[in-house]
Design an enzyme around this catalytic site. Structure first.
Site, PDB file in Angstrom:
ATOM      1  N   ASP A  76      -9.177   2.092   5.207  1.00 57.99           N
ATOM      2  CA  ASP A  76      -9.775   0.846   5.657  1.00 57.99           C
ATOM      3  C   ASP A  76     -10.616   0.340   4.495  1.00 57.99           C
ATOM      4  O   ASP A  76     -11.327   1.105   3.855  1.00 57.99           O
ATOM      5  CB  ASP A  76     -10.655   1.071   6.894  1.00 57.99           C
ATOM      6  N   LYS A  92       0.842  -1.204   0.000  1.00 52.29           N
ATOM      7  CA  LYS A  92       0.000   0.000   0.000  1.00 52.29           C
ATOM      8  C   LYS A  92       0.873   1.248   0.000  1.00 52.29           C
ATOM      9  O   LYS A  92       0.582   2.216  -0.689  1.00 52.29           O
ATOM     10  CB  LYS A  92      -0.904   0.017   1.239  1.00 52.29           C
ATOM     11  N   TYR A 138      -9.646 -11.208  -1.612  1.00 52.84           N
ATOM     12  CA  TYR A 138     -10.851 -11.740  -2.253  1.00 52.84           C
ATOM     13  C   TYR A 138     -10.857 -11.555  -3.782  1.00 52.84           C
ATOM     14  O   TYR A 138     -11.869 -11.851  -4.423  1.00 52.84           O
ATOM     15  CB  TYR A 138     -12.098 -11.072  -1.643  1.00 52.84           C
TER      16      TYR A 138
HETATM   17  P1  IMP Z   1      -7.486  -3.439   5.592  1.00 56.89           P
HETATM   18  O1  IMP Z   1      -6.035  -3.650   5.262  1.00 56.89           O
HETATM   19  O2  IMP Z   1      -7.810  -3.356   7.035  1.00 56.89           O
HETATM   20  O3  IMP Z   1      -8.056  -2.299   4.812  1.00 56.89           O
HETATM   21  O4  IMP Z   1      -8.241  -4.774   5.159  1.00 56.89           O
HETATM   22  C1  IMP Z   1      -8.602  -4.954   3.881  1.00 56.89           C
HETATM   23  C2  IMP Z   1      -9.083  -6.374   3.662  1.00 56.89           C
HETATM   24  O5  IMP Z   1     -10.165  -6.296   2.741  1.00 56.89           O
HETATM   25  C3  IMP Z   1      -8.016  -7.189   2.996  1.00 56.89           C
HETATM   26  O6  IMP Z   1      -7.330  -7.967   3.923  1.00 56.89           O
HETATM   27  C4  IMP Z   1      -8.804  -8.027   2.008  1.00 56.89           C
HETATM   28  O7  IMP Z   1      -9.336  -9.119   2.679  1.00 56.89           O
HETATM   29  C5  IMP Z   1      -9.975  -7.142   1.647  1.00 56.89           C
HETATM   30  N1  IMP Z   1      -9.672  -6.316   0.448  1.00 56.89           N
HETATM   31  C6  IMP Z   1      -9.623  -4.959   0.397  1.00 56.89           C
HETATM   32  N2  IMP Z   1      -9.318  -4.528  -0.843  1.00 56.89           N
HETATM   33  C7  IMP Z   1      -9.158  -5.642  -1.583  1.00 56.89           C
HETATM   34  C8  IMP Z   1      -8.822  -5.834  -2.960  1.00 56.89           C
HETATM   35  O8  IMP Z   1      -8.562  -4.918  -3.744  1.00 56.89           O
HETATM   36  N3  IMP Z   1      -8.745  -7.128  -3.361  1.00 56.89           N
HETATM   37  C9  IMP Z   1      -8.999  -8.169  -2.535  1.00 56.89           C
HETATM   38  N4  IMP Z   1      -9.311  -8.040  -1.256  1.00 56.89           N
HETATM   39  C10 IMP Z   1      -9.394  -6.778  -0.777  1.00 56.89           C
END
Ligand code: IMP
Length: 198
Positions: A70, A13, A155
């Site tokens: 998020d 990221k 996903y």
């Molecule tokens: P974060 O890092 O707390 O924002 O968690 C995001 C979670 O959402 C990830 O671990 C994935 O499971 C899912 N996710 C978010 N964006 C994507 C994407 O672009 N592709 C696949 N999964 C995603």
């Protein structure tokens, strides 16, 4: 030079954000590079609340600009699960092969029209004067009938886009960034920061 700290432990990221903001006169730092650490509990009830919580935790420790995000997957047939629990769905350490299969199983026999889903990304920016800005962006699609593709993460293999006739794990990173929830949120965030720095 203006410093921006991106509040994530995810190196991919940070790389993405650095690339998107490279033509602004700013220095983008990961939390590690900025030597800041926090352990924020994601206790919000929406993506936006969680993004703000993460950004505020860092902004309390620095006068740099802070960005936090998020994101997650909402499946309409599953009442928008896994939603804000996307990374914690079936347990943080459970593989995405298992998580994805579980979603496919829960949609067994469900027609395509009812398999609508979206990725959501909320991004929060806190400026040095502590003003908070947010944007919430989505990428609409549907849950396929089987996994496909090896690109991306999470996903992506079960998330399909009608317009492209493939899963988001079958797209290149450049293609996906142009239309993705995170790409859109980053472009909006960039505009917010540009305006604020004027
Ligand atoms: P974060 O890092 O707390 O924002 O968690 C995001 C979670 O959402 C990830 O671990 C994935 O499971 C899912 N996710 C978010 N964006 C994507 C994407 O672009 N592709 C696949 N999964 C995603």
């Amino acid at each position: 030079m203006t410093k921006i700290i991106f509040a994530t432990g995810n190196a991919n990221k940070v790389k993405e954000v650095k690339k998107m903001l490279e033509n602004l006169d700013v220095e983008v730092l990961s939390m590690k590079e900025a030597n800041i650490s926090t352990d924020v509990e994601e206790t919000g009830t929406t993506f936006e609340e969680n993004a703000i919580l993460k950004a505020k935790a860092i902004a309390n420790k620095t006068d740099a600009i802070v960005i936090a995000d998020d994101s997650g997957l909402e499946v309409d047939y599953l009442n928008k699960e896994p939603g804000i629990y996307s990374s914690r769905y079936l347990g943080e350490d459970t593989s995405y092969t298992i998580k994805n299969q579980a979603i496919l199983d829960r949609l067994d026999g469900v027609a395509k029209e009812q398999r609508t889903a979206r990725f959501v990304c909320a991004m929060a920016v806190i400026m040095p004067n502590k003003k908070v800005f947010t944007t919430v962006q989505t990428m609409e699609g549907y849950i396929g009938f089987e996994s496909a593709g090896k690109n991306g993460f999470g996903y992506d293999p079960i998330f399909f886009l009608d317009k492209y006739g493939c899963s988001s794990a079958e797209m290149s990173m450049e293609e996906k960034n142009k239309i993705s929830h995170r790409g859109k949120a980053l472009r909006t965030t960039k505009k917010i920061i540009e305006d604020q720095l004027k």
